[in-house]
Design a protein around this motif. Structure first.
Motif, PDB file in Angstrom:
ATOM      1  N   ILE A   6       0.830 -17.573 -23.212  1.00 46.36           N
ATOM      2  CA  ILE A   6       1.808 -16.494 -23.051  1.00 46.36           C
ATOM      3  C   ILE A   6       1.136 -15.128 -23.003  1.00 46.36           C
ATOM      4  CG2 ILE A   6       3.765 -15.334 -24.153  1.00 46.36           C
ATOM      5  CD1 ILE A   6       4.547 -18.119 -25.290  1.00 46.36           C
ATOM      6  N   VAL A   7       0.158 -14.893 -23.873  1.00 47.44           N
ATOM      7  CA  VAL A   7      -0.437 -13.547 -23.976  1.00 47.44           C
ATOM      8  C   VAL A   7      -1.733 -13.414 -23.191  1.00 47.44           C
ATOM      9  CG1 VAL A   7       0.588 -13.264 -26.267  1.00 47.44           C
ATOM     10  CG2 VAL A   7      -1.787 -14.048 -26.083  1.00 47.44           C
ATOM     11  N   ALA A   8      -2.090 -14.417 -22.379  1.00 48.36           N
ATOM     12  CA  ALA A   8      -3.366 -14.390 -21.655  1.00 48.36           C
ATOM     13  C   ALA A   8      -3.525 -13.135 -20.797  1.00 48.36           C
ATOM     14  CB  ALA A   8      -3.495 -15.641 -20.784  1.00 48.36           C
ATOM     15  N   GLY A   9      -2.458 -12.729 -20.106  1.00 50.42           N
ATOM     16  CA  GLY A   9      -2.555 -11.579 -19.212  1.00 50.42           C
ATOM     17  C   GLY A   9      -2.915 -10.286 -19.924  1.00 50.42           C
ATOM     18  N   PRO A  10      -2.074  -9.830 -20.857  1.00 51.31           N
ATOM     19  CA  PRO A  10      -2.430  -8.586 -21.554  1.00 51.31           C
ATOM     20  C   PRO A  10      -3.711  -8.688 -22.369  1.00 51.31           C
ATOM     21  CG  PRO A  10      -0.484  -9.624 -22.543  1.00 51.31           C
ATOM     22  CD  PRO A  10      -0.749 -10.323 -21.259  1.00 51.31           C
ATOM     23  N   PHE A  11      -3.990  -9.863 -22.905  1.00 47.94           N
ATOM     24  CA  PHE A  11      -5.205 -10.012 -23.714  1.00 47.94           C
ATOM     25  C   PHE A  11      -6.456  -9.771 -22.878  1.00 47.94           C
ATOM     26  CE2 PHE A  11      -8.672 -12.855 -25.053  1.00 47.94           C
ATOM     27  CZ  PHE A  11      -8.963 -12.290 -26.289  1.00 47.94           C
ATOM     28  N   LEU A  12      -6.570 -10.435 -21.747  1.00 47.13           N
ATOM     29  CA  LEU A  12      -7.783 -10.309 -20.936  1.00 47.13           C
ATOM     30  C   LEU A  12      -7.941  -8.910 -20.356  1.00 47.13           C
ATOM     31  CD1 LEU A  12      -7.927 -13.724 -19.038  1.00 47.13           C
ATOM     32  CD2 LEU A  12      -9.635 -12.820 -20.603  1.00 47.13           C
ATOM     33  N   THR A  13      -6.873  -8.340 -19.834  1.00 49.03           N
ATOM     34  CA  THR A  13      -6.998  -7.038 -19.183  1.00 49.03           C
ATOM     35  C   THR A  13      -7.214  -5.914 -20.193  1.00 49.03           C
ATOM     36  OG1 THR A  13      -4.570  -6.885 -19.145  1.00 49.03           O
ATOM     37  CG2 THR A  13      -5.667  -7.715 -17.165  1.00 49.03           C
ATOM     38  N   MET A  14      -6.622  -6.041 -21.384  1.00 52.14           N
ATOM     39  CA  MET A  14      -6.802  -4.984 -22.388  1.00 52.14           C
ATOM     40  C   MET A  14      -8.147  -5.066 -23.089  1.00 52.14           C
ATOM     41  SD  MET A  14      -3.050  -4.801 -24.189  1.00 52.14           S
ATOM     42  CE  MET A  14      -1.584  -4.407 -23.226  1.00 52.14           C
ATOM     43  N   VAL A  15      -8.620  -6.282 -23.334  1.00 47.82           N
ATOM     44  CA  VAL A  15      -9.862  -6.449 -24.080  1.00 47.82           C
ATOM     45  C   VAL A  15     -11.082  -6.347 -23.167  1.00 47.82           C
ATOM     46  CG1 VAL A  15     -11.211  -8.002 -25.530  1.00 47.82           C
ATOM     47  CG2 VAL A  15      -8.742  -7.808 -25.878  1.00 47.82           C
ATOM     48  N   PHE A  16     -11.027  -6.989 -22.004  1.00 51.20           N
ATOM     49  CA  PHE A  16     -12.208  -7.063 -21.143  1.00 51.20           C
ATOM     50  C   PHE A  16     -12.116  -6.184 -19.894  1.00 51.20           C
ATOM     51  CE2 PHE A  16     -12.108 -11.034 -23.537  1.00 51.20           C
ATOM     52  CZ  PHE A  16     -13.387 -11.060 -24.055  1.00 51.20           C
ATOM     53  N   GLY A  17     -10.947  -5.636 -19.620  1.00 55.26           N
ATOM     54  CA  GLY A  17     -10.808  -4.742 -18.480  1.00 55.26           C
ATOM     55  C   GLY A  17     -10.185  -5.420 -17.265  1.00 55.26           C
ATOM     56  N   GLN A  18      -9.714  -4.601 -16.332  1.00 58.54           N
ATOM     57  CA  GLN A  18      -9.052  -5.110 -15.133  1.00 58.54           C
ATOM     58  C   GLN A  18      -9.986  -5.928 -14.245  1.00 58.54           C
ATOM     59  OE1 GLN A  18      -5.918  -5.115 -14.168  1.00 58.54           O
ATOM     60  NE2 GLN A  18      -5.168  -4.020 -15.980  1.00 58.54           N
ATOM     61  N   ASP A  19     -11.292  -5.751 -14.404  1.00 56.93           N
ATOM     62  CA  ASP A  19     -12.236  -6.536 -13.598  1.00 56.93           C
ATOM     63  C   ASP A  19     -12.075  -8.027 -13.837  1.00 56.93           C
ATOM     64  OD1 ASP A  19     -13.298  -4.289 -12.481  1.00 56.93           O
ATOM     65  OD2 ASP A  19     -15.083  -4.222 -13.758  1.00 56.93           O
ATOM     66  N   TYR A  20     -11.510  -8.405 -14.991  1.00 58.41           N
ATOM     67  CA  TYR A  20     -11.380  -9.821 -15.331  1.00 58.41           C
ATOM     68  C   TYR A  20      -9.940 -10.318 -15.236  1.00 58.41           C
ATOM     69  CZ  TYR A  20     -16.218  -9.794 -16.815  1.00 58.41           C
ATOM     70  OH  TYR A  20     -17.585  -9.713 -16.827  1.00 58.41           O
ATOM     71  N   ALA A  21      -9.087  -9.588 -14.493  1.00 57.54           N
ATOM     72  CA  ALA A  21      -7.697 -10.017 -14.327  1.00 57.54           C
ATOM     73  C   ALA A  21      -7.611 -11.369 -13.622  1.00 57.54           C
ATOM     74  CB  ALA A  21      -6.917  -8.958 -13.547  1.00 57.54           C
TER      75      ALA A  21
END
Length: 489
Positions: A320-335
């Protein structure tokens, strides 16, 4: 100390060490991905490690886990054989490592070109050192498991994680890039290996007086038992690494970065299950030898229930939280890694069961059955990867992993059932109740996730899910707070 207290003590030590290892790995992953390396460099680093993990199979051939099984058996039955077992294993491993390292040093350029990654040649050349350091570190950890002294395994693992973090960051900051991070891995494993082998020699090998003679046929049985373990270990590594290698071959290093990052996050969540499986597995060999299968069944069923209780809701929350977690923690490069992580959330549950079960089967003497299952599912995974990656990209690798691992887990559980006669009806009822609780928790998290716009709010959403799960688990009777307090204390 009774057996259950010994398991709890070993679990605590292993979990603390794995926590140090996984936190240091997570910090390394975060620093490298977010600040120090671009996706291409990050992908190149872990693509090379994936290739070397496959090559490393030939430097062990199942010997470490084979000797661990016999150390567990003979430390009670005939401790005088232990020096002979360790000598045989170390000698064989030195021969194997020397041969594999020599071949890799000679042909690293050719291997890089053959795999269509000529820029990986420096990684493969340095891979000679990586193989030696990694082998020393992992052999000592598995040997301590055989002696059922899990605290020492924990210390070695914690040292490797902390040292890797320190030296990888230092070398990258020194301007060595992804190759510097790779040398950080080498130094970390080397320090852990020196400590582990030193403790193994002075604390264990020298403690046992060798018998007058090597038991007839024992060395042959040691080597024979390594054969199915080699098959299992090979299939396991191929299953875990071939998808990374194929993503690099078929797609590009950036795709490797997306897939590797998602896998590393799932591995981070698996630390408790890995700790529990590592802790309880040596006891099954002792219990089978003592004909105490009822106690073994009770321990396994309780452990499996706890694993499912933790990982089914954790996997749902992760998806469920994969989207905001990855983009907030690692940046949009890892969307682009978001759908991969969502698919691999299912793998988290499957691998948690595997971590609990696989080593236990080795100690129960069922390595051959596990090897066959692992070999067949690894081949299926390879085939699915080849079919799916060109068609649907990096998500195809994740789908292949989940699909084939489902079959492997089912076979593992069946084999355990044939050995321990599990109460399938009770386990099925418990699993259904856990899924129901997870459904309620998932609804609560889904309602608030669209409002998440900051890391603070993301932590709040995760906390809401955890509190909902905890309350429902206690109210349903699945969790006894008194037992939780006793384990923590």
């Amino acid at each position: 100390m009774n057996r259950e207290d010994h398991i709890v003590h070993g679990f605590k030590a292993t979990l603390v060490a794995r926590a140090i290892y996984m936190i240091s790995s997570a910090l390394l992953m975060f620093v490298l991905a977010r600040y120090l390396l671009d996706p291409d460099g990050y992908g190149a680093l872990y693509w090379a490690i994936g290739v070397l993990a496959i090559i490393q199979l030939f430097a062990d051939l199942g010997l470490s886990r084979s000797v661990a099984r016999y150390l567990s058996e003979y430390r009670e039955a005939d401790s005088g054989q232990i020096p002979y077992l360790l000598k045989t294993t170390v000698t064989a491993k030195l021969v194997l490592i020397s041969f594999v390292a020599y071949v890799l040093l000679l042909f690293h350029d050719w291997i890089a070109i053959a795999l269509n990654e000529p820029n990986a040649a420096p990684f493969l050349a340095a891979g000679v050192l990586y193989l030696v350091a990694y082998s020393a570190s992992t052999f000592s950890q598995v040997a301590f498991q055989g002696f059922n002294h899990l605290g020492y395994s924990a210390i070695v693992q914690a040292i490797s994680g902390a040292a890797r973090l320190l030296f990888a960051v230092v070398f990258v900051l020194a301007g060595l890039g992804a190759l510097g991070a790779f040398f950080g891995y080498i130094v970390g494993y080397a320090i852990a290996g020196v400590v582990g082998l030193g403790v193994l020699y002075y604390g264990f090998y020298r403690r046992y007086d060798a018998a007058d003679e090597y038991e007839d046929g024992l060395s042959r049985r040691l080597l024979e038992y390594s054969v199915p373990l080699t098959a299992t270990q090979s299939a396991n590594v191929i299953d875990k690494q071939i998808d990374i290698v194929l993503v690099g071959l078929i797609l590009n290093p950036a795709a490797v970065a997306f897939y590797t990052l998602a896998k590393q996050i799932s591995d981070f969540l698996l630390a408790p299950a890995a700790s529990l499986g590592f802790t309880i597995s040596p006891n099954f060999g002792e219990q089978k030898a003592a004909d105490e299968l009822a106690e073994a069944r009770r321990i396994y069923e309780k452990s499996l229930t706890n694993v499912l209780l933790l990982y089914i809701p954790a996997a749902a929350g992760l998806a469920i939280v994969a989207g905001p977690f990855l983009t907030m923690v690692f940046g949009q490069d890892y969307a682009a890694a978001v759908p991969v992580l969502q698919v691999l959330a299912g793998f988290v549950v499957l691998q948690a069961i595997t971590n609990l079960t696989s080593d236990s089967l080795d100690y129960l003497g069922r390595a051959r059955a596990r090897a066959i299952a692992k070999g067949l599912t690894a081949l299926a995974n390879l085939g699915l990867n080849i079919v799916l990656i060109p068609r649907i990209g990096v998500v195809g690798a994740a789908i292949a992993t989940v699909a084939t691992h489902s079959v492997y887990v089912a076979v593992n559980l069946y084999v355990v059932h044939t050995e321990l006669s599990l109460n399938v009806t009770r386990l099925a009822r418990t699993t259904a109740l856990i899924c129901a609780i997870t459904g309620v928790m998932a609804v609560a998290v889904l309602l608030v996730t669209p409002m998440v716009s900051s890391l603070f709010m993301l932590i709040g959403a995760i906390t809401l899910g955890a509190v909902t799960w905890a309350v429902l688990a206690v109210l349903s009777g699945l969790v006894d707070p008194r037992q939780v307090r006793s384990v923590i204390g």
